[in-house]
Design an enzyme around this catalytic site. Structure first.
Site, PDB file in Angstrom:
ATOM      1  N   VAL A 197      16.360 -26.960  64.493  1.00 29.41           N
ATOM      2  CA  VAL A 197      17.297 -28.004  64.069  1.00 29.41           C
ATOM      3  C   VAL A 197      17.784 -27.714  62.658  1.00 29.41           C
ATOM      4  O   VAL A 197      18.983 -27.808  62.352  1.00 29.41           O
ATOM      5  CB  VAL A 197      16.639 -29.399  64.146  1.00 29.41           C
ATOM      6  CG1 VAL A 197      17.585 -30.458  63.590  1.00 29.41           C
ATOM      7  CG2 VAL A 197      16.271 -29.728  65.587  1.00 29.41           C
TER       8      VAL A 197
ATOM      9  N   PRO B 170       7.139 -24.446  54.900  1.00 33.73           N
ATOM     10  CA  PRO B 170       6.021 -23.503  54.912  1.00 33.73           C
ATOM     11  C   PRO B 170       6.265 -22.309  55.832  1.00 33.73           C
ATOM     12  O   PRO B 170       5.652 -21.254  55.667  1.00 33.73           O
ATOM     13  CB  PRO B 170       4.845 -24.350  55.419  1.00 33.73           C
ATOM     14  CG  PRO B 170       5.255 -25.758  55.196  1.00 33.73           C
ATOM     15  CD  PRO B 170       6.734 -25.784  55.362  1.00 33.73           C
TER      16      PRO B 170
ATOM     17  N   PRO C   9      45.582 -26.860  92.040  1.00 37.34           N
ATOM     18  CA  PRO C   9      45.098 -27.519  93.257  1.00 37.34           C
ATOM     19  C   PRO C   9      45.034 -29.037  93.142  1.00 37.34           C
ATOM     20  O   PRO C   9      44.589 -29.699  94.081  1.00 37.34           O
ATOM     21  CB  PRO C   9      43.701 -26.923  93.415  1.00 37.34           C
ATOM     22  CG  PRO C   9      43.267 -26.612  92.035  1.00 37.34           C
ATOM     23  CD  PRO C   9      44.498 -26.173  91.309  1.00 37.34           C
TER      24      PRO C   9
ATOM     25  N   ASP D 187      56.958 -33.384  92.494  1.00 34.35           N
ATOM     26  CA  ASP D 187      57.035 -33.487  93.953  1.00 34.35           C
ATOM     27  C   ASP D 187      55.711 -33.988  94.521  1.00 34.35           C
ATOM     28  O   ASP D 187      54.788 -34.330  93.795  1.00 34.35           O
ATOM     29  CB  ASP D 187      57.465 -32.148  94.578  1.00 34.35           C
ATOM     30  CG  ASP D 187      56.466 -31.031  94.312  1.00 34.35           C
ATOM     31  OD1 ASP D 187      55.265 -31.329  94.174  1.00 34.35           O
ATOM     32  OD2 ASP D 187      56.885 -29.865  94.243  1.00 34.35           O
TER      33      ASP D 187
ATOM     34  N   LYS E 260      60.228 -33.021  98.304  1.00 33.50           N
ATOM     35  CA  LYS E 260      59.773 -31.726  98.813  1.00 33.50           C
ATOM     36  C   LYS E 260      58.755 -31.871  99.949  1.00 33.50           C
ATOM     37  O   LYS E 260      57.865 -31.050 100.128  1.00 33.50           O
ATOM     38  CB  LYS E 260      59.170 -30.871  97.691  1.00 33.50           C
ATOM     39  CG  LYS E 260      60.109 -30.614  96.529  1.00 33.50           C
ATOM     40  CD  LYS E 260      61.281 -29.730  96.883  1.00 33.50           C
ATOM     41  CE  LYS E 260      60.854 -28.288  97.016  1.00 33.50           C
ATOM     42  NZ  LYS E 260      61.971 -27.375  97.286  1.00 33.50           N
TER      43      LYS E 260
END
Length: 296
Positions: free
Chosen positions: A23, A43, A226, A249, A271
Site C-alpha cells: 500500500v 523497519p 452488435p 436505423d 432500413k
C-alpha cells in the site's frame, strides 16, 4: 462537502510515507509521478520499494517512526498496518499543521487521495470521501471511456496560445467565447484525430483573425457494432455527444441511442426489410442538406 477538492504542487517538495508495504508503495509511486522528493520510514521494505531505494528514487529511513520525521515535510502519508502508529502520525502531523493522509482511515485524515484520471496536464479527481474507494475506481473506469488520451495534447496546445489570445480580446467573456468555439470546433477535432500540425495551423489562423473558426456542417458515419453500448469506440461516443442531429436505423439498439446528446434531433431512417422509411438516396440527400445547414 466533507473535503475541499484541491490540487497541490509537490514538485521538488519533501514528502514522507510511513510504512514499507505494498500500500505504501502505491502512495510512493503517486508522489514520485507528481515530482515529489520522497522519504520512506519503515523497519522493512516490500520488493517494489527496495528496488526504488536501490535505484535512488527514494530516501529510506530504516527504523520505526519518530515524530521528528515530519520536520520540513510538505505532506505525510501513513500506510502502516499498525493502527496505533497511524493514529500517532495523524496527531503529530495535525499538530504541526502538515496535511496528512492515513490509508483507509478518513477520520484520521486532513486530506484524502482521490481516484485520478490522468491526461496530463488535464487531471480529473474522483472521491467518495473515503466511504468507498472501490466505487471511486469504478466511476473512474467509466469516465475513462469518455475522455480521449489526446486531451492532454489539446490542453498543451491551448496553453501555448493563451497569452496571444489575451492580447486579442478586451474581456474575459470574449476570451471564454473564443476558447469554447475552439474546443467545439475543427481545431480540437483535428488534434484528437491525430492531425496536430493542422490543428495548430487552424488555431494560429483563428488567433490572427481574433475570432473563433466559423461553424461548418459535418457528417460522421458511426458503426453501432452488435448493439452493446460498452463496445462503442471512444471516438464514436464523443461524436454522438457532439451531434446536433442523429439519423439512425432499426439496427441501432436503444442502449446506444441513450448515449446520444439529450437535445439532439433524432431522425429514424428505417432500413427494415421491405419497409424503408427513407430510401438510401433520400438518406444521402438528407445528410447533405443537414451539413449545408451547419449541423453536425
Amino acid at each position: 462537502m466533507d473535503f475541499l477538492p484541491i490540487f497541490m504542487n509537490v514538485r521538488g517538495q519533501n514528502c514522507i510515507v510511513i510504512g514499507g508495504g505494498s500500500v505504501a508503495s502505491r502512495k510512493v509511486f503517486m508522489l514520485l509521478r507528481a515530482g515529489a522528493t520522497v522519504s520512506v520510514v519503515s523497519p522493512k521494505l516490500c520488493q517494489d520499494l527496495t528496488i526504488r531505494k536501490d535505484e535512488g528514487e527514494i530516501t529510506y529511513i530504516n527504523r520505526e517512526y519518530e515524530d521528528t520525521d515530519l520536520d520540513n515535510c510538505k505532506i505525510v502519508i501513513a500506510a502502516t498496518n499498525n493502527k496505533a502508529v497511524n493514529v500517532l502520525v495523524s496527531e503529530h502531523a495535525k499538530s504541526k499543521g502538515i496535511p496528512v493522509n492515513v490509508v483507509d482511515a478518513p477520520e484520521l485524515c486532513s486530506f484524502i487521495v482521490p481516484s485520478i484520471i490522468d491526461r496530463n496536464p488535464v487531471q480529473i479527481a474522483i472521491s467518495t470521501g473515503g466511504a468507498s474507494p472501490v466505487l471511486a475506481r469504478l466511476l473512474r473506469s467509466r469516465l475513462e471511456t469518455f475522455i480521449p488520451s489526446s486531451y492532454g495534447r489539446l490542453a498543451k496546445l491551448i496553453e501555448s496560445f493563451r497569452e496571444k489570445v489575451k492580447t486579442k480580446f478586451s474581456n474575459t467573456d470574449e476570451i471564454r467565447t473564443f476558447w469554447e468555439g475552439i474546443l467545439e470546433g475543427p481545431v480540437a477535432e483535428n488534434l484528437i484525430a491525430g492531425k496536430d500540425k493542422l490543428a495548430r495551423e487552424l488555431l494560429e489562423t483563428a488567433v490572427e483573425n481574433a475570432e473563433a473558426p466559423a461553424e461548418r456542417g459535418e457528417v460522421y458515419l458511426v458503426g453501432a457494432g452488435p448493439g452493446d453500448p460498452d463496445l462503442l469506440t471512444f471516438r464514436a461516443l464523443r461524436l454522438m455527444q457532439q451531434a446536433d442531429v442523429v439519423v439512425y436505423d432499426r439496427l441501432v439498439s436503444q442502449g446506444v441511442l441513450d448515449l446520444v446528446r439529450r437535445d439532439a434531433e433524432m431522425i429514424y431512417a428505417g432500413k427494415e426489410r421491405n419497409k424503408h422509411t427513407l430510401p438510401q438516396e433520400s438518406i444521402n440527400a438528407l445528410l447533405v442538406r443537414l451539413a449545408k445547414e451547419g449541423k453536425k
